[in-house]
Design a protein around this motif. Structure first.
Motif, mmCIF file in Angstrom:
data_model
loop_
_atom_site.group_PDB
_atom_site.id
_atom_site.type_symbol
_atom_site.label_atom_id
_atom_site.label_comp_id
_atom_site.label_asym_id
_atom_site.label_seq_id
_atom_site.Cartn_x
_atom_site.Cartn_y
_atom_site.Cartn_z
ATOM 1 N N THR A 51 -8.659 6.502 3.779
ATOM 2 C CA THR A 51 -7.503 7.127 3.130
ATOM 3 C C THR A 51 -7.862 8.496 2.588
ATOM 4 N N ASN A 52 -9.004 8.596 1.935
ATOM 5 C CA ASN A 52 -9.486 9.873 1.420
ATOM 6 C C ASN A 52 -10.542 10.433 2.360
ATOM 7 N N MET A 53 -10.504 11.749 2.561
ATOM 8 C CA MET A 53 -11.514 12.372 3.415
ATOM 9 C C MET A 53 -12.902 12.117 2.839
ATOM 10 N N PRO A 54 -13.883 11.837 3.694
ATOM 11 C CA PRO A 54 -15.237 11.577 3.198
ATOM 12 C C PRO A 54 -15.762 12.765 2.403
ATOM 13 N N ASP B 82 -6.477 -5.625 0.461
ATOM 14 C CA ASP B 82 -6.012 -4.808 -0.665
ATOM 15 C C ASP B 82 -5.552 -3.412 -0.245
ATOM 16 N N LEU B 83 -5.328 -3.182 1.041
ATOM 17 C CA LEU B 83 -4.822 -1.899 1.516
ATOM 18 C C LEU B 83 -3.520 -2.127 2.267
ATOM 19 N N ASP B 84 -2.635 -1.141 2.203
ATOM 20 C CA ASP B 84 -1.326 -1.261 2.835
ATOM 21 C C ASP B 84 -1.491 -1.333 4.351
ATOM 22 N N PRO B 85 -1.154 -2.456 4.984
ATOM 23 C CA PRO B 85 -1.376 -2.587 6.428
ATOM 24 C C PRO B 85 -0.473 -1.687 7.258
ATOM 25 N N THR B 86 0.634 -1.195 6.670
ATOM 26 C CA THR B 86 1.554 -0.343 7.434
ATOM 27 C C THR B 86 1.104 1.108 7.484
ATOM 28 N N ASN B 87 0.063 1.463 6.722
ATOM 29 C CA ASN B 87 -0.387 2.856 6.623
ATOM 30 C C ASN B 87 -1.875 2.977 6.938
ATOM 31 N N PRO B 88 -2.277 2.741 8.169
ATOM 32 C CA PRO B 88 -3.705 2.898 8.490
ATOM 33 C C PRO B 88 -4.143 4.362 8.429
ATOM 34 N N PHE B 89 -5.255 4.599 7.771
ATOM 35 C CA PHE B 89 -5.936 5.896 7.815
ATOM 36 C C PHE B 89 -7.286 5.643 8.476
ATOM 37 N N ILE B 90 -7.513 6.234 9.620
ATOM 38 C CA ILE B 90 -8.729 5.974 10.391
ATOM 39 C C ILE B 90 -9.413 7.300 10.673
ATOM 40 N N CYS B 91 -10.711 7.358 10.446
ATOM 41 C CA CYS B 91 -11.483 8.569 10.712
ATOM 42 C C CYS B 91 -12.465 8.323 11.851
ATOM 43 N N SER B 92 -12.784 9.389 12.548
ATOM 44 C CA SER B 92 -13.809 9.332 13.586
ATOM 45 C C SER B 92 -14.678 10.580 13.490
#
Length: 605
Positions: free
Chosen positions: A170-173, A85-95
Motif C-alpha cells: 500500500t505504501n511505497m517501500p 486485515d487488508l481490504d481485499p477489493t484494493n490490492p496494492f502490488i509492487c514489483s
C-alpha cells in the motif's frame, strides 16, 4: 473518406465554469457520434478523447519507436488481495526491477546514467476496469533501522531480486519515493522534448512499480500482466527533468476526513511559500500538469501567486473526471515558474452520495478520497514533493502535548509546564521520536540523567542535541539551575515552531493553522491569496449558430465573424471531404451529431 470539422467560438468568453479559453496549446476534447443531437443518449463505444491545438499546427510528436525500450510488467498477479486485515477489493502490488538485468540487451548498468525519453502504458486486454493507477519510482532498496545504534544504517538490498513481487504494498517501500512515471485511468503515453530526459541509473540499481487494482465486486480468477514500457537513450540529453508532486491528502491519517452529505467540500490548501520555492536553482519550465483524485473528486487547481499578484491556476479543469486523467500543458502564462513564487494546491469533492452524519476517509484505497496534483518540469530540483500535514498531527515529534507551552508549572521552580515536563521525562516529552524514530524501548530518562549521563547516554545526546552547549555537558556537571533554564529555552524553540510562545509569555496561544513539511518553515498561518484580475473577453459570436447546417462537405466562406483573431478568420475546414452524402442518410445525421458534440466538448471537457 476523410472527415473535416471546424469550431467557431470566442477565444475567451470568460463564461466560467463552463467555457475554456482557447490558447496556442493543446486542449483536451471529448468526441462521440450517434443518430441524434441528444447529448443525454449514451454513445456506447462510439466515443473517445483526443488533444488538439485549435490555434496552431499539431505539435511535433517524438518518434518513440526510434529508441530502445524495456517493458516492466506484472507477472500475472491476482487482482484480489489475500492478506489478512487488508481490504481485499484494493490490492496494492509492487514489483522490483534490477537495472543491471534490464540493461543487458541495451548495454547499460545501474552505475550508468541514462535518460528515459518517454513511456506508455501496457494494459492487459480487458483489465482497464480493474486498474486504478500505476507508478514507477527509482530506489536503492529498503531503508533499515539499527535499533541498537538508534539510527538508520542506510540502504539494504540484500533481499531484493529482479521481478520480485511484494503482494502487500500500500505504501511505497522506504527509499523508493523518486517518482519518474505514472498512469491513471484515461491517461495517455508521455514523451519529452528532444533536449529533455528523466535521469535513471547513476548508482540507483532498483526500479519499483506499484500497481493499484480496484475490484469492488470481488470478481474471482482475474489476473494481470500490465505495466509500463519505458523508452531509453544512452545519448544523454542536455537537461534533466523531474516530477513535482503536491501531496495534499494521499496516505491514511495525513488529512482529516471529509464530511458527508456536501455537494462541495474542499481539502485543506497546500501552500508552497516563497521561502520554499526560493530553493529552486532558477526558473522551471512546466511541461504538463496532472490532477488525481478518486470518484468523489470534482475540481483541482494549483494557483500561482507572484509578487503579490494572483496569476490564476496552472491548468484550468472546471470539472475533474476520474475517467479522463490526462496530463495537460499549463496555461500559456504559467509555463514558467520562478523562485519566490507562491503555489497553492486545492481539491474539491462532492460527498452528497454518503449520509451527512458520516465521513469520507482520506487514503490510498479507491473507496477513500485523495488529492494528488503534480507537475512534469525541468530542470530537475532536489525538492520533489510538497507535503501537507495538520500541525497538531506532527507536533508529537517535537513535543508530546502543545498545551504544555501555554500552561503554568505545577512546581514553581520551573518557568513553565513545558520545561517541567522536559526536565522530568525526556522520553515522554519526545514520545514519537523515541518510540518510532529511535525504536527506544528502555526506561524513562530525565533531563539531568541525559545531559550528565556519561557514556551511557552519549549516543542519545548526539542523536537529540538538546543539552547545554556550555562546558558542563562535556564535563557531565550541569547544575539543576542551568538545566532548568536550558529546558525553558528548548521549549521556546519547540513551541515556537508551531507559532506558540512559552508561559509566562502568552503573546500567542494559537497553533499555526497549516503546514508544508518539505519546506524550511514547516508550519505557518495560511496566507490570504490576492484576488485574480478580472477576465478579459476575447472575440464574439453571432447571435445564433445553426448546428443543423453542419455538413461533411466543405463549408462556404465564413461570414465576418470576430473570433478574437485578426484580420478576417481563416477557413476553419481542416481538409476537403469527399462529396457529401444525401442529407437524409443516417451517416450524415451521425456526423452532424459528431460536430455538435465536438462543440460541446470544447466547452465542457
Amino acid at each position: 473518406g476523410d472527415t473535416a470539422w471546424g469550431v467557431v467560438i470566442p477565444q475567451d468568453s470568460c463564461d466560467e465554469p463552463y467555457d475554456y479559453a482557447i490558447e496556442d496549446k493543446s486542449i483536451f476534447i471529448l468526441w462521440a457520434f450517434g443518430s441524434s443531437h441528444s447529448f443525454s443518449a449514451f454513445h456506447g463505444t462510439d466515443r473517445g478523447q483526443f488533444t488538439a491545438n485549435l490555434m496552431g499546427p499539431p505539435p511535433t510528436v517524438l518518434d518513440l519507436e526510434a529508441y530502445d525500450y524495456v517493458d516492466l510488467l506484472m507477472p500475472n498477479v491476482p487482482m484480489i488481495r489475500g492478506e489478512d486485515d487488508l481490504d481485499p477489493t484494493n490490492p496494492f502490488i509492487c514489483s522490483y526491477f534490477d537495472m543491471d538485468e534490464l540493461g543487458q540487451e541495451i548495454g547499460f548498468t545501474a552505475e550508468d546514467k541514462i535518460h528515459m525519453v518517454g513511456f506508455e502504458p501496457v494494459i492487459t486486454e480487458g483489465n482497464t476496469r480493474f486498474i486504478h493507477h500505476l507508478t514507477l519510482s527509482t530506489c536503492e532498496g529498503y531503508v533499515s533501522f539499527d535499533g541498537d545504534q538508534g539510527e538508520y544504517s542506510g540502504l539494504d538490498d540484500s533481499n531484493l531480486e529482479h521481478n520480485l513481487v511484494v503482494p502487500a504494498c500500500t505504501n511505497m517501500p522506504p527509499g523508493c519515493t523518486n517518482l519518474i512515471a505514472g498512469w491513471a485511468v484515461g491517461a495517455d503515453a508521455g514523451a519529452y522534448p528532444e533536449d529533455v530526459g528523466i535521469p535513471i541509473g547513476e548508482g540507483q540499481r532498483w526500479l519499483v512499480m506499484q500497481m493499484h487494482y480496484y475490484n469492488p465486486t470481488m470478481v474471482e480468477d482475474v489476473y494481470d500482466s500490465s505495466g509500463v514500457r519505458i523508452h531509453l537513450t544512452k545519448d544523454l540529453r542536455p537537461i534533466d527533468a523531474g516530477l513535482m508532486n503536491f501531496v495534499v491528502g494521499v496516505v491514511t491519517g495525513q488529512h482529516p476526513p471529509l464530511p458527508g452529505g456536501m455537494e462541495d467540500v474542499a481539502m485543506e490548501t497546500l501552500y508552497a511559500e516563497p521561502d520554499c520555492t526560493t530553493q529552486w536553482s532558477g526558473p522551471l519550465t512546466v511541461m504538463s500538469v496532472s490532477h488525481h483524485s478518486h470518484f468523489m473528486g470534482t475540481h483541482q487547481e494549483i494557483i500561482v501567486e507572484r509578487d503579490g499578484k494572483n496569476l490564476g491556476p496552472m491548468r484550468k479543469e472546471h470539472r475533474f473526471d476520474y475517467n479522463h486523467q490526462t496530463e495537460m500543458e499549463p496555461v500559456n502564462a504559467l509555463r514558467t515558474l520562478l523562485p519566490g513564487d507562491r503555489l497553492a494546491a486545492t481539491c474539491h469533492f462532492d460527498t452528497s452520495s454518503v449520509p451527512a452524519d458520516s465521513e469520507v476517509q482520506i487514503g490510498e484505497e479507491s473507496n477513500k478520497e485523495m488529492c494528488f496534483p503534480g507537475l512534469f518540469y525541468y530542470p530537475k530540483q532536489k525538492l520533489t514533493a510538497f507535503i501537507y500535514f495538520p500541525p497538531k498531527a506532527v507536533s508529537p515529534w517535537f513535543i508530546n502535548d502543545l498545551e504544555w507551552c501555554s500552561s503554568p508549572p505545577s512546581d514553581e521552580i520551573f518557568d513553565s509546564l513545558c520545561a517541567e515536563k522536559l526536565y522530568t521525562d525526556v522520553t515522554n516529552y519526545y514520545n514519537l521520536t523515541f518510540s518510532i524514530a529511535m525504536g527506544y524501548k528502555g526506561p524513562t530518562i530525565d533531563y539531568p540523567s541525559m545531559c550528565n549521563g556519561g557514556d551511557e547516554t552519549a549516543e542519545l545526546r548526539e542523536a537529540l542535541p538538546i543539552c547545554p552547549t556550555e562546558g558542563c555537558t562535556e564535563t557531565q556537571s550541569c547544575s539543576e539551575e542551568v538545566l532548568r533554564d536550558w529546558a525553558q529555552g528548548v521549549c521556546g524553540w519547540n513551541c515556537g515552531v508551531f507559532g506558540l510562545t512559552v508561559y509566562p509569555d502568552l503573546n500567542r496561544t494559537e497553533v499555526y493553522n497549516t503546514a508544508n513539511v518539505a519546506c524550511p518553515n514547516l508550519f505557518f498561518d495560511a496566507p490570504t491569496l490576492a484576488e485574480p484580475d478580472a477576465c478579459q473577453v476575447k472575440g464574439s459570436l453571432p447571435q445564433t449558430i445553426e448546428l443543423l447546417e453542419v455538413t461533411t462537405g466543405k463549408d462556404p466562406e465564413p461570414e465576418d465573424v470576430t473570433t478574437g483573431k485578426d484580420p478576417e478568420p481563416e477557413d476553419v475546414t481542416t481538409s476537403k471531404d469527399p462529396e457529401p452524402e444525401d442529407p437524409s442518410s443516417g451517416s450524415n445525421s451521425s456526423w452532424n451529431s459528431f460536430a455538435a458534440f465536438l462543440l460541446f466538448g470544447v466547452f465542457y471537457a
